[in-house]
Design a protein around this motif. Sequence first.
Motif, PDB file in Angstrom:
ATOM      1  N   UNK A  21       0.839  -1.203   0.000  1.00  0.00           N
ATOM      2  CA  UNK A  21       0.000   0.000   0.000  1.00  0.00           C
ATOM      3  C   UNK A  21       0.871   1.250   0.000  1.00  0.00           C
ATOM      4  N   UNK A  22       1.925   1.240   0.835  1.00  0.00           N
ATOM      5  CA  UNK A  22       2.807   2.395   0.926  1.00  0.00           C
ATOM      6  C   UNK A  22       3.536   2.635  -0.392  1.00  0.00           C
ATOM      7  N   UNK A  23       4.071   1.565  -0.977  1.00  0.00           N
ATOM      8  CA  UNK A  23       4.775   1.684  -2.251  1.00  0.00           C
ATOM      9  C   UNK A  23       3.849   2.231  -3.327  1.00  0.00           C
ATOM     10  N   UNK A  24       2.634   1.709  -3.361  1.00  0.00           N
ATOM     11  CA  UNK A  24       1.662   2.156  -4.360  1.00  0.00           C
ATOM     12  C   UNK A  24       1.273   3.618  -4.137  1.00  0.00           C
ATOM     13  N   UNK A  25       1.118   3.995  -2.875  1.00  0.00           N
ATOM     14  CA  UNK A  25       0.709   5.358  -2.559  1.00  0.00           C
ATOM     15  C   UNK A  25       1.775   6.372  -2.981  1.00  0.00           C
ATOM     16  N   UNK A  26       3.049   6.085  -2.654  1.00  0.00           N
ATOM     17  CA  UNK A  26       4.111   7.029  -3.022  1.00  0.00           C
ATOM     18  C   UNK A  26       4.333   7.072  -4.526  1.00  0.00           C
ATOM     19  N   UNK A  27       4.116   5.949  -5.195  1.00  0.00           N
ATOM     20  CA  UNK A  27       4.214   5.944  -6.663  1.00  0.00           C
ATOM     21  C   UNK A  27       3.125   6.841  -7.260  1.00  0.00           C
ATOM     22  N   UNK A  29       1.595   9.414  -5.750  1.00  0.00           N
ATOM     23  CA  UNK A  29       1.894  10.807  -5.432  1.00  0.00           C
ATOM     24  C   UNK A  29       2.991  11.344  -6.350  1.00  0.00           C
ATOM     25  N   UNK A  30       4.014  10.528  -6.564  1.00  0.00           N
ATOM     26  CA  UNK A  30       5.117  10.953  -7.429  1.00  0.00           C
ATOM     27  C   UNK A  30       4.623  11.218  -8.850  1.00  0.00           C
ATOM     28  N   UNK A  31       3.836  10.307  -9.377  1.00  0.00           N
ATOM     29  CA  UNK A  31       3.331  10.475 -10.749  1.00  0.00           C
ATOM     30  C   UNK A  31       2.395  11.680 -10.862  1.00  0.00           C
ATOM     31  N   UNK A  32       1.610  11.903  -9.827  1.00  0.00           N
ATOM     32  CA  UNK A  32       0.627  12.979  -9.878  1.00  0.00           C
ATOM     33  C   UNK A  32       1.258  14.356  -9.710  1.00  0.00           C
ATOM     34  N   UNK A  33       2.193  14.494  -8.761  1.00  0.00           N
ATOM     35  CA  UNK A  33       2.686  15.810  -8.385  1.00  0.00           C
ATOM     36  C   UNK A  33       4.002  16.205  -9.047  1.00  0.00           C
ATOM     37  N   UNK A  34       4.976  15.299  -9.060  1.00  0.00           N
ATOM     38  CA  UNK A  34       6.330  15.700  -9.437  1.00  0.00           C
ATOM     39  C   UNK A  34       6.433  16.200 -10.877  1.00  0.00           C
ATOM     40  N   UNK A  35       5.913  15.490 -11.892  1.00  0.00           N
ATOM     41  CA  UNK A  35       6.028  16.021 -13.258  1.00  0.00           C
ATOM     42  C   UNK A  35       5.363  17.395 -13.421  1.00  0.00           C
ATOM     43  N   UNK A 222      -8.528  13.303  -3.799  1.00  0.00           N
ATOM     44  CA  UNK A 222      -9.575  12.338  -4.145  1.00  0.00           C
ATOM     45  C   UNK A 222      -9.032  11.153  -4.948  1.00  0.00           C
ATOM     46  N   UNK A 223      -7.834  11.299  -5.502  1.00  0.00           N
ATOM     47  CA  UNK A 223      -7.228  10.249  -6.309  1.00  0.00           C
ATOM     48  C   UNK A 223      -6.477   9.218  -5.469  1.00  0.00           C
ATOM     49  N   UNK A 224      -6.479   9.399  -4.120  1.00  0.00           N
ATOM     50  CA  UNK A 224      -5.899   8.416  -3.206  1.00  0.00           C
ATOM     51  C   UNK A 224      -7.015   7.682  -2.469  1.00  0.00           C
ATOM     52  N   UNK A 225      -6.802   6.400  -2.194  1.00  0.00           N
ATOM     53  CA  UNK A 225      -7.778   5.642  -1.404  1.00  0.00           C
ATOM     54  C   UNK A 225      -7.626   5.998   0.066  1.00  0.00           C
ATOM     55  N   UNK A 226      -8.611   5.614   0.883  1.00  0.00           N
ATOM     56  CA  UNK A 226      -8.560   5.899   2.317  1.00  0.00           C
ATOM     57  C   UNK A 226      -7.338   5.237   2.958  1.00  0.00           C
ATOM     58  N   UNK A 227      -7.027   4.000   2.550  1.00  0.00           N
ATOM     59  CA  UNK A 227      -5.852   3.298   3.093  1.00  0.00           C
ATOM     60  C   UNK A 227      -4.566   4.018   2.728  1.00  0.00           C
ATOM     61  N   UNK A 228      -4.463   4.472   1.495  1.00  0.00           N
ATOM     62  CA  UNK A 228      -3.261   5.172   1.042  1.00  0.00           C
ATOM     63  C   UNK A 228      -3.086   6.490   1.792  1.00  0.00           C
ATOM     64  N   UNK A 229      -4.173   7.208   1.981  1.00  0.00           N
ATOM     65  CA  UNK A 229      -4.107   8.458   2.751  1.00  0.00           C
ATOM     66  C   UNK A 229      -3.623   8.201   4.170  1.00  0.00           C
ATOM     67  N   UNK A 230      -4.148   7.155   4.796  1.00  0.00           N
ATOM     68  CA  UNK A 230      -3.776   6.849   6.183  1.00  0.00           C
ATOM     69  C   UNK A 230      -2.288   6.548   6.308  1.00  0.00           C
ATOM     70  N   UNK A 231      -1.737   5.796   5.365  1.00  0.00           N
ATOM     71  CA  UNK A 231      -0.304   5.463   5.388  1.00  0.00           C
ATOM     72  C   UNK A 231       0.542   6.722   5.224  1.00  0.00           C
ATOM     73  N   UNK A 232       0.186   7.564   4.262  1.00  0.00           N
ATOM     74  CA  UNK A 232       0.959   8.778   4.019  1.00  0.00           C
ATOM     75  C   UNK A 232       0.892   9.726   5.209  1.00  0.00           C
ATOM     76  N   UNK A 233      -0.307   9.909   5.758  1.00  0.00           N
ATOM     77  CA  UNK A 233      -0.466  10.798   6.911  1.00  0.00           C
ATOM     78  C   UNK A 233       0.285  10.269   8.133  1.00  0.00           C
TER      79      UNK A 233
END
Length: 440
Positions: A21-27, A29-35, A222-233
């Motif tokens: 979940x963590x790996x997927x979440x950071x991937x 975020x990286x794809x969405x924000x960094x470029x 909104x493009x993150x799931x609840x689980x992904x948000x929880x891990x990042x937070x």
Amino acid sequence: MKTPTVTPAAGAAFPSGATDIETRAYAKVTRRLVPFLMLCYLGAYLDRVNVGFAKLQMLSDLQWSNTVYGLGAGVFFLGYFLFEVPSNMILHRFGARRWLARIMITWAMISASFAFVSSPTMFYVLRFLLGVAEAGFAPGVILYITYWFPSARRAKVMGLFFMAIPLASIVGAPLSGWIMESFAGVHGLRGWQWLFALEAIPSLILGITILFYLDDSIAGAKWLSAEEKAVLQRNIAAENDGKAAHQTIRDFLADKRLWLLTAIYFCIVMGQYGLTFWLPTIVRNAGVSGMEEVGLLAAIPYLVALVCLPLVGRNSDRTRARRMHCGVPMVAAAIALFALPFTDGVGTALALLSVAAAGALCGTSQFWALPTAFLGGMAAAAGIATINCIANLAGFFSPSLVGWLNDFTGKQGAGLMLTSAMLLIGACLVTLLPKQAVDR
């Protein structure tokens, strides 16, 4: 705006083996924000330094000296200095989306106004206003990145983000040369006037796009799931628990690490802008005549830097040797700049400029892994802005002193020696940072 916090679970900080979940979440975020952030910074940097190409025609058209140009190029950073800390505090309080959009739209309008410059005074005023308009963008984005990525993942992200600087030159150098030659005389305007007008358009479009694309926080994505948000937070909350939280302005100003970091970044900026504002001139003086050819060759050093930035950032995250990955590139850049005046030929000059560009830009990107390793929340907002705004005064002194030294001595080597010395001093200062605070 405060980053939403979640009470961290025991041992939840940054395990060496990240969950799926963590790996997927950071991937994500990286794809969405960094470029997208890279694209915005590319526009910012293009509008900030296209004056280096405009100089090749402006000085003869307007009968200006190198000193006039150097002062005008540098006065940008006085406006930047005065408004940067307030800008970052506003961003942290009210959110990145609207504030970053305001910054980009405003500077695009001012940048386009340079097409109508006719006197040194007008040039100085517009450069100052451009600095005021852009103040807070780079440190604001750096702060914004800390809302999403913990320090253990941040060097790689910073390396990717700062790829926008060489990309701006790789795209901007040939583009600037082409615009100045192809549009010269169109509707009675000179090539440099079209340069300012046309290169402001991308920033305007991106500024409007920010309003619809960026999210102020993890909670609003909104493009993150609840689980992904929880891990990042959870990761951000766990890291912020161990960061500096100055209780008063006096405590903040008394932190010696803050001023050491400011001195280091001052030296880096001296080197970076000493190179950026004068690189087209160095290429031309090496024996290149046409504007388009100067533009194409001036892109080569930044292409080398583009390759080096992600490699250095990735290795920094892997080894956690933050100081080494900041200081060693600075030393390499200093040596290359020192050697430039003693060489002949376009090929040798481009090789040394490539080392200098890669070293200075890798030093810049890896520097920002240092203060964000121990500053969080409002302390990070104020700290990043304070370091950046004071150190960026070097952007005023660098082109001004280089221009004056070149005029005074009649040789461009004098300015390069100054730039080289400042990078070397900054690399020495990096070794004074406490290892336990930043190498993690």
